[in-house]
Write a protein that holds these residues in place. Structure first.
Motif, PDB file in Angstrom:
ATOM      1  N   ILE A  72       2.622   5.787 -11.433  1.00 33.92           N
ATOM      2  CA  ILE A  72       2.049   5.403 -10.140  1.00 33.92           C
ATOM      3  C   ILE A  72       0.550   5.675 -10.053  1.00 33.92           C
ATOM      4  O   ILE A  72      -0.217   4.822  -9.609  1.00 33.92           O
ATOM      5  N   LEU A  73       0.140   6.871 -10.472  1.00 34.87           N
ATOM      6  CA  LEU A  73      -1.256   7.273 -10.292  1.00 34.87           C
ATOM      7  C   LEU A  73      -2.168   6.745 -11.402  1.00 34.87           C
ATOM      8  O   LEU A  73      -1.892   6.926 -12.578  1.00 34.87           O
ATOM      9  N   SER A  74      -3.262   6.121 -10.990  1.00 38.40           N
ATOM     10  CA  SER A  74      -4.284   5.685 -11.942  1.00 38.40           C
ATOM     11  C   SER A  74      -5.548   6.532 -11.806  1.00 38.40           C
ATOM     12  O   SER A  74      -6.329   6.640 -12.733  1.00 38.40           O
ATOM     13  N   GLY A  99      -2.998   3.832  -6.059  1.00 39.86           N
ATOM     14  CA  GLY A  99      -2.758   4.682  -7.222  1.00 39.86           C
ATOM     15  C   GLY A  99      -3.747   5.825  -7.309  1.00 39.86           C
ATOM     16  O   GLY A  99      -3.954   6.402  -8.371  1.00 39.86           O
ATOM     17  N   THR A 100      -4.366   6.181  -6.174  1.00 41.06           N
ATOM     18  CA  THR A 100      -5.434   7.175  -6.153  1.00 41.06           C
ATOM     19  C   THR A 100      -5.067   8.379  -5.303  1.00 41.06           C
ATOM     20  O   THR A 100      -4.581   8.211  -4.185  1.00 41.06           O
ATOM     21  N   PHE A 131       2.472   4.457  -2.453  1.00 39.22           N
ATOM     22  CA  PHE A 131       2.480   4.768  -3.892  1.00 39.22           C
ATOM     23  C   PHE A 131       2.418   3.493  -4.685  1.00 39.22           C
ATOM     24  O   PHE A 131       2.845   2.475  -4.407  1.00 39.22           O
TER      25      PHE A 131
END
Length: 131
Positions: A72-74, A99-100, A131
């Protein structure tokens, strides 16, 4: 809720209330013009109050590990300016948008005062991020 007594910052001090809405461990670094003031970690979905800070302008850096929501997280780091005031509790929400990871200073200040029977007050915060 359990009856407690208010922990109001004394004259010349302020507090920051961190609310972690991320299901992961978050590392926090708080600094000002003189350098690093405090380094702290907050567990997943927990709250924490950092007490007895000098009122003023701070920079908050937050970071989550690469194992936190990997699909999910970039962007795993975030930063926000936090302005604290004498005898006040500033609330900071740690969340995710897109995604932050996103630290957000909430409008107004927390009210640690209790009612006449030492009952706590409740503040509702909702996260419209995704998300």
């Amino acid at each position: 809720m359990m009856k407690t007594y208010a922990k109001v910052p004394a004259v010349g001090f302020s507090d920051i209330h961190f609310m972690n809405n991320i299901p992961c461990h978050v590392s926090l670094q708080l600094s000002n013009s003189t350098g690093l003031v405090h380094e702290q970690a907050i567990d997943a979905l927990e709250n924490m109050v950092l007490r007895d800070l000098k009122p003023g302008k701070y920079s908050l850096d937050m970071e989550v590990s690469s194992t936190c929501l990997p699909a999910i997280l970039s962007q795993r780091t975030g930063q926000v300016e936090v302005l604290t005031h004498d005898k006040e509790v500033t609330a900071v929400f740690l969340g995710v948008d897109g995604g932050t990871v996103l630290p957000t200073v909430l409008d107004g200040h927390d009210d640690p005062e209790k009612d006449h029977d030492a009952n706590g007050r409740m503040r509702v915060v909702y996260d419209m991020g995704n998300f």
